[in-house]
Design a protein around this motif. Structure first.
Motif, short mmCIF file in Angstrom:
data_model
loop_
_atom_site.label_atom_id
_atom_site.label_comp_id
_atom_site.label_asym_id
_atom_site.label_seq_id
_atom_site.Cartn_x
_atom_site.Cartn_y
_atom_site.Cartn_z
N THR A 30 34.81 36.51 -22.77
CA THR A 30 34.51 35.54 -23.82
C THR A 30 34.93 34.15 -23.41
O THR A 30 35.74 33.97 -22.49
N ARG A 31 34.40 33.16 -24.12
CA ARG A 31 34.80 31.78 -23.87
C ARG A 31 36.29 31.60 -24.14
O ARG A 31 36.97 30.85 -23.45
N ARG A 32 36.79 32.29 -25.16
CA ARG A 32 38.22 32.19 -25.48
C ARG A 32 39.06 32.69 -24.31
O ARG A 32 40.06 32.07 -23.96
N GLU A 33 38.66 33.78 -23.69
CA GLU A 33 39.41 34.31 -22.54
C GLU A 33 39.39 33.32 -21.38
O GLU A 33 40.40 33.12 -20.70
N VAL A 34 38.24 32.70 -21.16
CA VAL A 34 38.13 31.70 -20.09
C VAL A 34 39.04 30.52 -20.41
O VAL A 34 39.78 30.04 -19.55
N ALA A 35 39.01 30.06 -21.65
CA ALA A 35 39.85 28.93 -22.06
C ALA A 35 41.33 29.28 -21.91
O ALA A 35 42.13 28.45 -21.47
N GLN A 36 41.70 30.49 -22.25
CA GLN A 36 43.09 30.91 -22.13
C GLN A 36 43.52 30.96 -20.67
O GLN A 36 44.65 30.61 -20.33
N ARG A 37 42.61 31.39 -19.80
CA ARG A 37 42.90 31.42 -18.36
C ARG A 37 43.15 30.02 -17.83
O ARG A 37 44.09 29.78 -17.07
N VAL A 38 42.29 29.09 -18.23
CA VAL A 38 42.43 27.70 -17.80
C VAL A 38 43.73 27.12 -18.36
O VAL A 38 44.50 26.47 -17.64
N ALA A 39 44.00 27.36 -19.62
CA ALA A 39 45.21 26.83 -20.26
C ALA A 39 46.47 27.37 -19.57
O ALA A 39 47.45 26.63 -19.41
N ALA A 40 46.44 28.61 -19.16
CA ALA A 40 47.59 29.21 -18.49
C ALA A 40 47.89 28.54 -17.16
O ALA A 40 49.02 28.57 -16.69
N ILE A 41 46.88 27.93 -16.57
CA ILE A 41 47.07 27.20 -15.32
C ILE A 41 47.48 25.75 -15.60
O ILE A 41 48.40 25.22 -14.97
N ILE A 42 46.82 25.11 -16.54
CA ILE A 42 47.03 23.68 -16.80
C ILE A 42 48.36 23.39 -17.49
O ILE A 42 49.06 22.45 -17.12
N ARG A 43 48.72 24.20 -18.50
CA ARG A 43 49.95 23.90 -19.27
C ARG A 43 51.20 23.80 -18.39
O ARG A 43 51.96 22.85 -18.53
N PRO A 44 51.44 24.75 -17.49
CA PRO A 44 52.65 24.61 -16.66
C PRO A 44 52.61 23.38 -15.75
O PRO A 44 53.64 22.75 -15.53
N ILE A 45 51.44 23.05 -15.24
CA ILE A 45 51.33 21.87 -14.39
C ILE A 45 51.65 20.62 -15.21
O ILE A 45 52.37 19.73 -14.75
N GLU A 46 51.13 20.56 -16.42
CA GLU A 46 51.40 19.41 -17.29
C GLU A 46 52.90 19.29 -17.55
O GLU A 46 53.48 18.21 -17.40
N ALA A 47 53.53 20.39 -17.90
CA ALA A 47 54.97 20.37 -18.20
C ALA A 47 55.78 20.00 -16.96
O ALA A 47 56.71 19.19 -17.04
N GLN A 48 55.44 20.58 -15.83
CA GLN A 48 56.17 20.30 -14.60
C GLN A 48 55.99 18.85 -14.15
O GLN A 48 56.94 18.23 -13.66
N SER A 49 54.79 18.31 -14.34
CA SER A 49 54.58 16.93 -13.93
C SER A 49 55.39 15.98 -14.81
O SER A 49 55.91 14.97 -14.33
N GLN A 50 55.54 16.31 -16.09
CA GLN A 50 56.39 15.50 -16.97
C GLN A 50 57.85 15.58 -16.52
O GLN A 50 58.54 14.56 -16.45
N SER A 51 58.31 16.78 -16.20
CA SER A 51 59.69 16.96 -15.74
C SER A 51 59.94 16.23 -14.43
O SER A 51 60.99 15.59 -14.25
N LEU A 52 58.99 16.34 -13.51
CA LEU A 52 59.14 15.64 -12.23
C LEU A 52 59.16 14.13 -12.40
O LEU A 52 59.89 13.43 -11.70
N SER A 53 58.38 13.63 -13.33
CA SER A 53 58.39 12.19 -13.61
C SER A 53 59.78 11.75 -14.07
O SER A 53 60.30 10.72 -13.62
N ALA A 54 60.36 12.52 -14.96
CA ALA A 54 61.70 12.20 -15.45
C ALA A 54 62.73 12.28 -14.33
O ALA A 54 63.60 11.40 -14.20
N GLU A 55 62.64 13.30 -13.50
CA GLU A 55 63.56 13.45 -12.37
C GLU A 55 63.41 12.28 -11.39
O GLU A 55 64.40 11.78 -10.86
N ALA A 56 62.19 11.85 -11.16
CA ALA A 56 61.96 10.73 -10.25
C ALA A 56 62.60 9.46 -10.80
O ALA A 56 63.19 8.68 -10.04
N GLY A 57 62.49 9.25 -12.10
CA GLY A 57 63.15 8.10 -12.71
C GLY A 57 64.65 8.16 -12.53
O GLY A 57 65.30 7.14 -12.22
N ARG A 58 65.21 9.35 -12.70
CA ARG A 58 66.65 9.51 -12.50
C ARG A 58 67.04 9.27 -11.04
O ARG A 58 68.12 8.75 -10.75
#
Length: 111
Positions: A4-32
């Protein structure tokens, strides 16, 4: 294979969400790291020109990380809009990202 489209969307979200969170964390670490370099130079009583190139390179790298974090936040917003357009809505662990709807922060190097 997703059925289903929902399953495809969930697969994509499972990849994108951690990258988004990690990139935010890395940005903060870089500032520090920028602050740590400046503080270390001051604590060692070194003149401002010592380590200036490393500080400039660190600032440049931090800027790239912030830009990447902002891009992934924008991807999140765009995919959330697409999911809404397709009638998929937001998943239980993906509320609307209000922060992604606001202009991102920018790092500016002076010098």
């Amino acid at each position: 294979m997703p059925k289903t489209r929902r399953e495809v969307a969930q697969r994509v979200a499972a990849i994108i969400r951690p990258i988004e969170a990690q990139s935010q964390s890395l940005s903060a670490e870089a500032g520090r790291s920028i602050a740590a370099l400046i503080e270390a130079r001051q604590q060692a009583r070194l003149p401002a020109h010592v380590g200036a190139q490393a500080l400039a390179r660190t600032t440049e790298a931090a800027q790239h990380l912030v830009l990447a974090a902002n891009c992934f936040a924008e991807v999140h917003r765009e995919l959330a809009g697409l999911a809404e357009d397709l009638g998929l809505g937001f998943g239980p662990d993906c509320p609307p990202n209000e922060g992604a709807e606001k202009p991102g922060l920018k790092v500016v190097a002076i010098g």
